[in-house]
Design a protein around this motif. Structure first.
Motif, mmCIF file in Angstrom:
data_model
loop_
_atom_site.group_PDB
_atom_site.id
_atom_site.type_symbol
_atom_site.label_atom_id
_atom_site.label_comp_id
_atom_site.label_asym_id
_atom_site.label_seq_id
_atom_site.Cartn_x
_atom_site.Cartn_y
_atom_site.Cartn_z
ATOM 1 N N UNK A 112 0.833 -1.205 0.000
ATOM 2 C CA UNK A 112 0.000 0.000 0.000
ATOM 3 C C UNK A 112 0.869 1.257 0.000
ATOM 4 N N UNK A 113 1.928 1.252 0.788
ATOM 5 C CA UNK A 113 2.826 2.404 0.825
ATOM 6 C C UNK A 113 3.463 2.642 -0.547
ATOM 7 N N UNK A 114 3.853 1.557 -1.209
ATOM 8 C CA UNK A 114 4.455 1.683 -2.545
ATOM 9 C C UNK A 114 3.470 2.299 -3.527
ATOM 10 N N UNK A 115 2.219 1.856 -3.482
ATOM 11 C CA UNK A 115 1.196 2.388 -4.387
ATOM 12 C C UNK A 115 0.949 3.869 -4.094
ATOM 13 N N UNK A 116 0.839 4.207 -2.822
ATOM 14 C CA UNK A 116 0.599 5.599 -2.443
ATOM 15 C C UNK A 116 1.763 6.472 -2.888
ATOM 16 N N UNK A 117 2.978 6.007 -2.702
ATOM 17 C CA UNK A 117 4.161 6.781 -3.109
ATOM 18 C C UNK A 117 4.189 6.957 -4.630
ATOM 19 N N UNK A 118 3.866 5.909 -5.362
ATOM 20 C CA UNK A 118 3.840 5.977 -6.822
ATOM 21 C C UNK A 118 2.794 6.992 -7.286
ATOM 22 N N UNK A 119 1.585 6.936 -6.669
ATOM 23 C CA UNK A 119 0.522 7.881 -7.023
ATOM 24 C C UNK A 119 0.892 9.314 -6.644
ATOM 25 N N UNK A 120 1.559 9.503 -5.536
ATOM 26 C CA UNK A 120 1.976 10.835 -5.104
ATOM 27 C C UNK A 120 2.944 11.438 -6.122
ATOM 28 N N UNK A 121 3.902 10.624 -6.537
ATOM 29 C CA UNK A 121 4.876 11.104 -7.532
ATOM 30 C C UNK A 121 4.193 11.441 -8.856
ATOM 31 N N UNK A 123 1.092 12.393 -9.258
ATOM 32 C CA UNK A 123 0.316 13.619 -9.047
ATOM 33 C C UNK A 123 1.215 14.834 -9.063
ATOM 34 N N UNK A 124 2.356 14.743 -8.412
ATOM 35 C CA UNK A 124 3.298 15.870 -8.417
ATOM 36 C C UNK A 124 3.783 16.169 -9.840
ATOM 37 N N UNK A 125 4.012 15.144 -10.617
ATOM 38 C CA UNK A 125 4.459 15.316 -12.011
ATOM 39 C C UNK A 125 3.385 16.010 -12.838
ATOM 40 N N UNK A 126 2.129 15.594 -12.630
ATOM 41 C CA UNK A 126 1.018 16.220 -13.359
ATOM 42 C C UNK A 126 0.875 17.693 -12.966
ATOM 43 N N UNK A 127 1.070 18.001 -11.669
ATOM 44 C CA UNK A 127 0.975 19.389 -11.215
ATOM 45 C C UNK A 127 2.066 20.239 -11.848
ATOM 46 N N UNK A 128 3.256 19.697 -11.975
ATOM 47 C CA UNK A 128 4.362 20.433 -12.615
ATOM 48 C C UNK A 128 4.036 20.731 -14.075
ATOM 49 N N UNK A 129 3.471 19.730 -14.776
ATOM 50 C CA UNK A 129 3.119 19.901 -16.188
ATOM 51 C C UNK A 129 2.025 20.955 -16.357
ATOM 52 N N UNK A 130 1.060 20.971 -15.422
ATOM 53 C CA UNK A 130 -0.018 21.963 -15.508
ATOM 54 C C UNK A 130 0.530 23.357 -15.257
ATOM 55 N N UNK A 131 1.443 23.507 -14.339
ATOM 56 C CA UNK A 131 2.023 24.820 -14.022
ATOM 57 C C UNK A 131 2.837 25.358 -15.198
ATOM 58 N N UNK A 132 3.501 24.457 -15.899
ATOM 59 C CA UNK A 132 4.355 24.873 -17.029
ATOM 60 C C UNK A 132 3.475 25.401 -18.168
ATOM 61 N N UNK A 133 2.337 24.803 -18.397
ATOM 62 C CA UNK A 133 1.445 25.188 -19.510
ATOM 63 C C UNK A 133 0.771 26.441 -19.167
#
Length: 133
Positions: A112-121, A123-133
């Motif tokens: 569960x921790x691995x899945x949560x960490x993967x999803x967190x990363x 989400x952070x990547x998607x937020x960076x992409x949205x900020x750049x656009x």
């Protein structure tokens, strides 16, 4: 309980009668002697009441702890029996069953921790992409 109360009242009465007795040779008592005798009697009563209270308090605490210990032991026995019946495998002891279940739970928590960490990363990547656009 009635026996304990009887003993308490007997102790209280003995304290009163012991202090209330006066010496027949002392027919004339001064005011200070009377006050001192009254204070001694009151102190004796207070001591008897305090001792009686402590006796009852200790009995109640001891009884409560005894009941508490019995309830905990009974609950543990029931939960162990249910755990072994529901989750135990053939020939497996209670300790082995608990160890196996704990290991499985630890494995699930790690996954569960691995899945949560993967999803967190992600989400952070998607937020960076949205900020750049």
């Amino acid at each position: 309980m009635k026996g304990k109360l009887f003993i308490l009242f007997a102790m209280f009465g003995t304290g009163l009668s012991g202090k209330a007795q006066t010496n027949e040779n002392d027919s004339i008592m001064t005011r200070n002697d009377l006050t001192e005798n009254k204070l001694n009697a009151l102190e004796s009563i207070a001591k008897g009441v305090r001792n009686g209270y402590l006796f009852i308090e200790n009995g109640v605490v001891k009884g409560y702890k005894d009941i508490e210990n019995r309830v905990v032991k009974g609950f543990t026995a029931v939960t162990d029996g249910i755990t072994l019946k529901l989750f135990g495998r053939d020939g497996e002891t209670m300790e082995e069953t608990k160890e196996r279940l704990n290991a499985q739970m630890q494995s699930v928590n790690n996954h569960s921790r691995e899945i949560v960490e993967k999803d967190r990363k992600a989400t952070e990547e998607k937020q960076k992409n949205v900020r750049i656009k």
